[in-house]
Design a protein around this motif. Structure first.
Motif, PDB file in Angstrom:
ATOM      1  N   THR A   1       2.363   1.215   7.246  1.00  0.00           N
ATOM      2  CA  THR A   1       3.023   0.141   6.771  1.00  0.00           C
ATOM      3  C   THR A   1       2.523  -0.864   5.920  1.00  0.00           C
ATOM      4  O   THR A   1       3.131  -1.989   5.969  1.00  0.00           O
ATOM      5  CB  THR A   1       3.804  -0.382   8.132  1.00  0.00           C
ATOM      6  N   THR A   2       1.152  -0.667   5.613  1.00  0.00           N
ATOM      7  CA  THR A   2       0.292  -1.576   4.767  1.00  0.00           C
ATOM      8  C   THR A   2       0.260  -1.004   3.502  1.00  0.00           C
ATOM      9  O   THR A   2       0.053   0.278   3.302  1.00  0.00           O
ATOM     10  CB  THR A   2      -0.894  -1.898   5.399  1.00  0.00           C
ATOM     11  N   ILE A   3       0.330  -1.753   2.412  1.00  0.00           N
ATOM     12  CA  ILE A   3       0.195  -1.251   1.023  1.00  0.00           C
ATOM     13  C   ILE A   3      -0.949  -2.402   0.329  1.00  0.00           C
ATOM     14  O   ILE A   3      -1.226  -3.381   0.632  1.00  0.00           O
ATOM     15  CB  ILE A   3       1.250  -1.289   0.149  1.00  0.00           C
TER      16      ILE A   3
ATOM     17  N   THR B   1      -0.224   3.872  -3.018  1.00  0.00           N
ATOM     18  CA  THR B   1       0.706   4.970  -2.736  1.00  0.00           C
ATOM     19  C   THR B   1       0.299   5.712  -4.028  1.00  0.00           C
ATOM     20  O   THR B   1       0.906   6.989  -4.212  1.00  0.00           O
ATOM     21  CB  THR B   1       2.007   4.472  -2.514  1.00  0.00           C
TER      22      THR B   1
ATOM     23  N   GLU C   1       9.478  -3.718   1.137  1.00  0.00           N
ATOM     24  CA  GLU C   1       9.270  -2.414   1.514  1.00  0.00           C
ATOM     25  C   GLU C   1       8.061  -2.373   2.698  1.00  0.00           C
ATOM     26  O   GLU C   1       7.666  -1.023   2.831  1.00  0.00           O
ATOM     27  CB  GLU C   1       8.777  -1.525   0.452  1.00  0.00           C
ATOM     28  N   ASN C   2       7.288  -3.115   2.645  1.00  0.00           N
ATOM     29  CA  ASN C   2       6.105  -3.156   3.517  1.00  0.00           C
ATOM     30  C   ASN C   2       5.874  -4.134   4.602  1.00  0.00           C
ATOM     31  O   ASN C   2       6.454  -5.387   4.365  1.00  0.00           O
ATOM     32  CB  ASN C   2       4.861  -3.011   2.856  1.00  0.00           C
ATOM     33  N   GLN C   3       5.160  -3.878   5.644  1.00  0.00           N
ATOM     34  CA  GLN C   3       4.987  -4.992   6.755  1.00  0.00           C
ATOM     35  C   GLN C   3       3.685  -5.798   6.251  1.00  0.00           C
ATOM     36  O   GLN C   3       3.544  -7.028   6.818  1.00  0.00           O
ATOM     37  CB  GLN C   3       4.654  -4.291   8.076  1.00  0.00           C
TER      38      GLN C   3
ATOM     39  N   LYS D   1       6.521 -11.213   7.022  1.00  0.00           N
ATOM     40  CA  LYS D   1       5.262 -10.113   6.654  1.00  0.00           C
ATOM     41  C   LYS D   1       4.054 -10.853   6.551  1.00  0.00           C
ATOM     42  O   LYS D   1       3.947 -12.268   6.714  1.00  0.00           O
ATOM     43  CB  LYS D   1       5.576  -9.544   5.334  1.00  0.00           C
TER      44      LYS D   1
ATOM     45  N   LYS E   1      -6.964  -1.783   0.456  1.00  0.00           N
ATOM     46  CA  LYS E   1      -6.057  -1.595   1.810  1.00  0.00           C
ATOM     47  C   LYS E   1      -6.880  -1.231   2.930  1.00  0.00           C
ATOM     48  O   LYS E   1      -6.804  -2.253   3.950  1.00  0.00           O
ATOM     49  CB  LYS E   1      -5.154  -0.430   1.593  1.00  0.00           C
TER      50      LYS E   1
END
Length: 376
Positions: A171-173, A187, A253-255, A298, A350
């Motif tokens: 859930t991390t980007i 991604t 879209e991410n945490q 977040k 990341k």
């Protein structure tokens, strides 16, 4: 806001008065410290306002609390200078693209009639961005170089900020920003750089030449300046719209979002890259990510600016020291992995950020101080 001509005169009088008080108070603080070695507080500056009004009677036509807010803003500027080293307060210029003043209280907002009323000025037809509830603090009235009026109201809604949600590796980007592509995600997705300034640069040059050819002080010069200001405003609005939409999408879209701390001010000193760096507005993008992460619960993770994220293989940790800036792709000599420079950097950002959080399950590239090249 949509003021009438008479109201525009009153609003501009408030802006000029607040700027005059701010500059006068700044001069008094500097003089008192240099000549007498003492510091004037905000209370001392407000006590000098009645004498200043007697010396300049036109200040009596302005809301007194707005003048006191100018002194408060100056006091806050000195506080930031001493505590946060944000830079010594400077005198305000009437040529600044955005002019503003504050109304701390005694103003009224009517959502049904779509109007807002200020003391000593009157009511204005206003288009509200949204209907809010809570305790209204102070309102900031501002005008742009294109003669558009806005009001920003600080509201305490009594709702606490949400606690940061737990995050994991999935859930991390990671985000690596650049000039060719605005952002590259871990991604593998690349966000194209829209180049708003570069697109409108030719038009801006033409409009700037038209301004320089007009006689100073003439009406035609004022019209040419307005055309130039509208073009600059359109470019800024396009950039802000792009940054808002992208930052909201990433946060939604991410945490957790991992980014690299950049010395943008130092990078702007390179005259070959300054225009491109100013066009992408990395600092504004990071600021949007920061406050939107706080708003939606977040987490924003930052790594040091000296970590060689693009030179380390994200698969095995090999450090390729001879990687030039022009090398956009490279193959790891140890594991044979083919890397896209930007995607590899985003993945490493990341991983580095998660390693600082001691997150279980994160492996791969390790940050190193000494070179880890294999012996030849």
């Amino acid at each position: 806001m949509y003021p009438s001509r008479e109201q525009v005169t009153l609003l501009m009088r408030h802006i000029h008065a607040c700027r005059f008080v701010y500059n006068n108070s700044l001069e008094q603080k500097i003089r008192a410290y240099e000549q007498e070695g003492r510091k004037l507080s905000c209370f001392d500056l407000n006590n000098r306002l009645p004498a200043l009004k007697e010396e300049h009677p036109w200040l009596k036509e302005v809301n007194s609390q707005s003048l006191q807010s100018a002194n408060k803003n100056l006091d806050n500027a000195f506080t930031r200078f001493f505590r946060e080293k944000k830079g010594f307060p400077r005198f305000k210029s009437k040529k600044n693209p955005v002019q503003s003043f504050q109304v701390p209280q005694h103003y009224r907002v009517n959502f049904k009639q779509r109007k807002i009323k200020f003391p000593k000025i009157g009511e204005f037809k206003t288009v509200f961005h949204r209907v809010f509830t809570g305790k209204m603090k102070y309102a900031t009235v501002s005008v742009t170089s294109t003669k558009k009026w806005f009001v920003s109201i600080l509201v305490d809604d009594g709702v606490a900020e949400p606690a940061p949600a737990p995050f994991s590796l999935d859930t991390t980007i990671g985000i690596d920003v650049g000039l060719k592509d605005f952002a590259t995600l871990s991604t593998g997705e690349k966000i194209e750089n829209p180049h708003y300034m570069k697109t409108s640069l030719q038009r801006l040059k033409v409009l700037q030449r038209m301004v320089s050819r007009k006689k100073k002080g003439s009406k035609n010069r004022e019209k040419a300046i307005q055309r130039l200001a509208r073009c600059h405003e359109k470019t800024a609005n396009q950039r802000n719209d792009f940054l808002h939409k992208l930052s909201f999408r990433v946060v939604s879209e991410n945490q957790a979002i991992a980014v690299e701390s950049l010395n943008v001010g130092g990078m702007m000193k390179n005259h070959h890259l300054a225009q491109g760096i100013g066009d992408v507005s990395w600092s504004m993008f990071f600021t949007m990510l920061e406050y939107k992460c706080q708003r939606y619960g977040k987490t924003l993770l930052k790594i040091g600016r000296f970590d060689p994220s693009s030179k380390i293989c994200s698969n095995c940790g090999y450090l390729k020291q001879d990687l030039a800036l022009s090398d956009r792709e490279w193959i790891c000599p140890d594991c044979g992995t083919h890397h896209d420079r930007d995607i590899n950097a985003a993945i490493n950002i990341k991983k580095f950020a998660l390693q600082e959080q001691n997150l279980v399950g994160v492996s791969g590239a390790e940050r190193t101080v000494e070179p880890v090249d294999s012996p030849q």
